[in-house]
Design an enzyme around this catalytic site. Structure first.
Site, PDB file in Angstrom:
ATOM      1  N   CYS A 110       3.789  -8.490  20.371  1.00 44.52           N
ATOM      2  CA  CYS A 110       4.745  -8.026  21.368  1.00 44.52           C
ATOM      3  C   CYS A 110       6.162  -7.976  20.804  1.00 44.52           C
ATOM      4  O   CYS A 110       7.049  -7.376  21.388  1.00 44.52           O
ATOM      5  CB  CYS A 110       4.680  -8.857  22.639  1.00 44.52           C
ATOM      6  SG  CYS A 110       4.737 -10.605  22.349  1.00 44.52           S
ATOM      7  N   HIS A 135       8.884 -10.134   2.962  1.00 42.29           N
ATOM      8  CA  HIS A 135       8.955  -9.895   4.402  1.00 42.29           C
ATOM      9  C   HIS A 135       7.683 -10.406   5.085  1.00 42.29           C
ATOM     10  O   HIS A 135       7.741 -11.135   6.077  1.00 42.29           O
ATOM     11  CB  HIS A 135       9.147  -8.404   4.680  1.00 42.29           C
ATOM     12  CG  HIS A 135       9.216  -8.060   6.136  1.00 42.29           C
ATOM     13  ND1 HIS A 135      10.350  -8.237   6.884  1.00 42.29           N
ATOM     14  CD2 HIS A 135       8.274  -7.594   6.979  1.00 42.29           C
ATOM     15  CE1 HIS A 135      10.118  -7.891   8.128  1.00 42.29           C
ATOM     16  NE2 HIS A 135       8.862  -7.486   8.220  1.00 42.29           N
TER      17      HIS A 135
END
Lengths: 455, 262
Positions: free
Chosen positions: A58, A107
């Site tokens: 989300c 990342h």
């Protein structure tokens, strides 16, 4: 590896997160669960894409891809994202970020370690990352490169979790409330939690306590809403008119009524404590205005925490997490370096093999061509010519090979150059299933104290 | 009076454990303190063993008994902390054991009372064990009061996640008192019988203040148990009463030392 480790890995990431895009955009880009497989398959067909995985939570939508042509692949992926969201590329581009090679790996490691999360240290993300790569493996869009990245990511996340206290203290109001209750009760089994008022705020805390063995009693001015909450969280309803009776039974109270005046007055508490013989009772007041009458001195055995106390503690814990996050960043950096070294090490072997077979192939080919025109030569002479070609090729191979084996980190740029100069297509490294740490393993195994540099 | 190397090591280990347990409140891990205390208790056990080998058993005199109490306190706390997570109590248990041990070892041993007999040994053994159990109860009560104060003042960040649940502390302290009390009762009865048998009560100087104090201590604990069972007393009030009763025990020891120092 002093400073620069010029290793390359053909990984790119393209995505949006809570840092770059509002929820309205993220929800457009998000892929619905049952379309995940087909989306992955389509992404895998984009030009330049060799492997692909899709992280879809989300708070973020990210595409991890392996490509030898990043520009083409990224452009194709961007337009694909836009098409799916029914938007223009120009609309989503300002929110997109891309990372390449080492930075892409870093990342991923940061995301998996929950350092890039909205709530730093939250525990769900690692599972989501794992699912992402498991799905890609199941659908068949990932290969050895992404698999190694995924393994690296879970390793880093586990290390961050065990070596820092990043996830030690809760930061949400409801879990802080449960944590506070633990100051009073070592075990919630058989404890009675009285929920006063059927506000939405008390839901989570009540559920958490129930899941740890407490029983819930719910009381509310409007009976219907009490019934509703009781059905939702699993509890029994107590008559509002008999609040003292409910208090007499309770060990923990969660108060969240919408009343304008305190419901739990000092008078009431004093009376109740008499009946309870001053058995301890912990009142968690999350109502605004407050449900527990403010006081400097509560009756014996009464302890109170209000919404400010909960928020202060949550903020305090969050600050603690940020301190831990700095330590975690160092761990991630360290692991990225190790991962890249290991990665480089794995690339050397296959490239060296390809290089050797290329040069030897040329030498043997030329010798064969020469011999074809010299059929009058004796067998002994033919052998001499073959040996000469072979020896020359090996002499020429010797120095570059030694240079490549010397320093795994430094070798990566040479390997790149070598691949380009000779147009080599090395086979995939074999060691994709092992946890991948030993830089020297693939090639320098024969050398006792090979390079490896500073590891 | 020379202090043996073993004793010096013991002091060191208890002191280290105390520091590490205090450090727990500054973010140190509980394991560190626990390990140091474990070493201290082991050394102490070795010391007691060595003394026994030399014919000095741990209940032959008051200083020996005090050292033994320190040992029981340390070992008892260690065992309890494995089961109940009492890290915050370590900051009190370890220093208490250290102080007790140092007092016991620094004060010169008296000559053994001529007529100990079975009654005398029974009395000292039971009194020692009883006091050790009360000691643990007192440590728990102190921790209870500390945490209670912080929680009432809403200083939640200091206790949360580090302290021991109040109900655990209260329950364990109550448990210690209920176990220690019968042992202490029998100790007082055997003590009185012993004194009567020795016949010292007939001489005026023999009615020592610690006899009275010991009785007062016993009475305080009797009241506490009654209040816990009958009056439902618990928590803060019970903790204070435990400390009151234990204060009597400390006074008994102090009076003893003052008299011997004189």
């Amino acid at each position: 590896m002093a400073g620069k480790a010029p290793a390359t890995i053909d990984v790119v990431v393209l995505g949006v997160s809570h840092r770059t895009a509002p929820v309205a955009l993220r929800e457009k880009l998000a892929v619905v669960q049952d379309q995940l497989d087909s989306t992955l398959k389509e992404l895998a067909l984009l030009p330049g894409v060799r492997e692909v995985a899709l992280l879809n939570t989300c708070n973020r939508v990210e595409i991890y891809a392996v490509t030898s042509d990043p520009d083409t692949a990224l452009r194709a992926a961007t337009s694909d994202l836009a098409r799916r969201a029914g938007m223009l590329e120009a609309e989503i581009e300002p929110h997109l970020y891309t990372r390449m090679e080492r930075e892409a790996v870093k990342h991923l490691f940061r995301v998996a370690s929950s350092l890039d999360s909205l709530v730093v240290g939250e525990p769900q993300i690692l599972g989501q990352v794992k699912t992402t790569f498991d799905t890609a493996a199941r659908v068949g869009t990932s290969g050895s490169v992404l698999n190694q990245c995924a393994q690296g990511a879970s390793r880093v996340a586990r290390r961050v979790r065990s070596q820092t206290e990043i996830a030690r203290n809760p930061v949400s109001i409801s879990s802080v409330a449960v944590d506070l209750a633990r100051n009073f009760y070592g075990d919630f089994h058989g404890k009675q939690v009285l929920v006063v008022g059927a506000g939405k705020m008390s839901d989570l805390a009540a559920r958490a306590l129930r899941s740890q063995g407490a029983t819930l009693i719910i009381t509310n001015r409007t009976r219907a809403r009490a019934d509703e909450l009781a059905a939702r969280v699993g509890g029994t309803v107590h008559e509002w008119n008999d609040l003292p009776g409910a208090l007499a039974k309770a060990d923990i109270v969660i108060a969240s009524t919408g009343a304008q005046r305190p419901v739990l007055t000092l008078d009431l508490l004093a009376k109740v404590q008499k009946v309870r013989r001053h058995r301890q009772i912990f009142l968690i007041d999350i109502a605004m205005p407050r449900d527990v009458e403010p006081s400097k001195k509560y009756p014996d055995g009464v302890y109170v925490a209000d919404i400010d106390n909960l928020q202060e503690l949550a903020a305090h814990h969050l600050k603690g997490r940020q301190n831990e996050a700095m330590q975690a960043e160092a761990i991630v950096e360290d692991e990225v370096t190790r991962f890249m070294q290991s990665w480089s090490g794995k690339q050397i072997g296959p490239t060296v093999v390809a290089f050797r077979s290329h040069v030897l192939g040329v030498a043997h080919g030329e010798a064969d061509k020469l011999l074809a025109g010299l059929s009058h030569l004796a067998e002994k002479d033919r052998k001499a010519i073959l040996a000469f070609a072979d020896g020359l090729a090996k002499k020429l191979l010797h120095l570059p090979q030694m240079a490549l084996k010397k320093d795994a980190g430094e070798a990566m740029s040479m390997i790149d150059a070598l691949r380009k100069l000779y147009d080599l297509q090395p086979a995939e490294p074999l060691s994709e299933t092992e946890p991948a740490v030993d830089v020297d393993a693939p090639v320098a195994a024969s050398k006792a104290s090979g390079g490896g540099g500073s590891s | 009076l020379g202090v043996s190397i073993l004793t010096a090591l013991e002091f060191g280990a208890y002191a280290l454990a105390s520091l590490l347990y205090l450090g727990y409140f500054m973010g140190l891990r509980e394991k560190a303190g626990r390990l140091a205390l474990f070493v201290a208790v082991l050394l102490h056990l070795g010391d007691i063993g060595a003394r026994c080998a030399h014919g000095t058993n741990p209940i032959s005199s008051t200083p020996e008994a005090m050292a033994f109490i320190a040992f029981l306190l340390g070992a008892g706390y260690l065992l309890a902390s494995l089961r109940y997570g009492l890290a915050s109590a370590g900051a009190f248990a370890a220093p208490a054991a250290l102080v007790l041990l140092v007092l016991a070892r620094v004060v010169p041993a008296e000559e053994a009372t001529p007529e100990m007999g079975t009654l005398g040994y029974t009395h000292i053994l039971l009194a020692t064990v009883g006091v050790a159990i009360f000691f643990i109860a007192a440590v728990l009560a102190v921790v209870y009061l500390f945490q209670d104060r912080q929680l009432r003042r809403k200083q939640f960040d200091r206790v949360t996640g580090r302290g021991t649940p109040l109900d655990t502390l209260d329950r364990l302290a109550g448990w210690c008192v209920s176990i220690g009390f019968p042992i202490f009762t029998v100790a007082i009865v055997t003590g009185a019988m012993w004194i009567a048998r020795l016949g010292v009560l007939r001489t005026a100087t023999a009615l020592r203040p610690e006899y009275l104090l010991a009785f007062v201590t016993w009475a305080a604990f009797a009241v506490l148990i009654g209040a816990r069972i009958g009056g439902g007393w618990r928590g803060r009030r019970a903790a204070w009463l435990t400390l009151g009763g234990f204060g009597g025990t400390v006074l008994v020891l102090l009076v003893y030392f003052l008299r011997h120092a004189a």
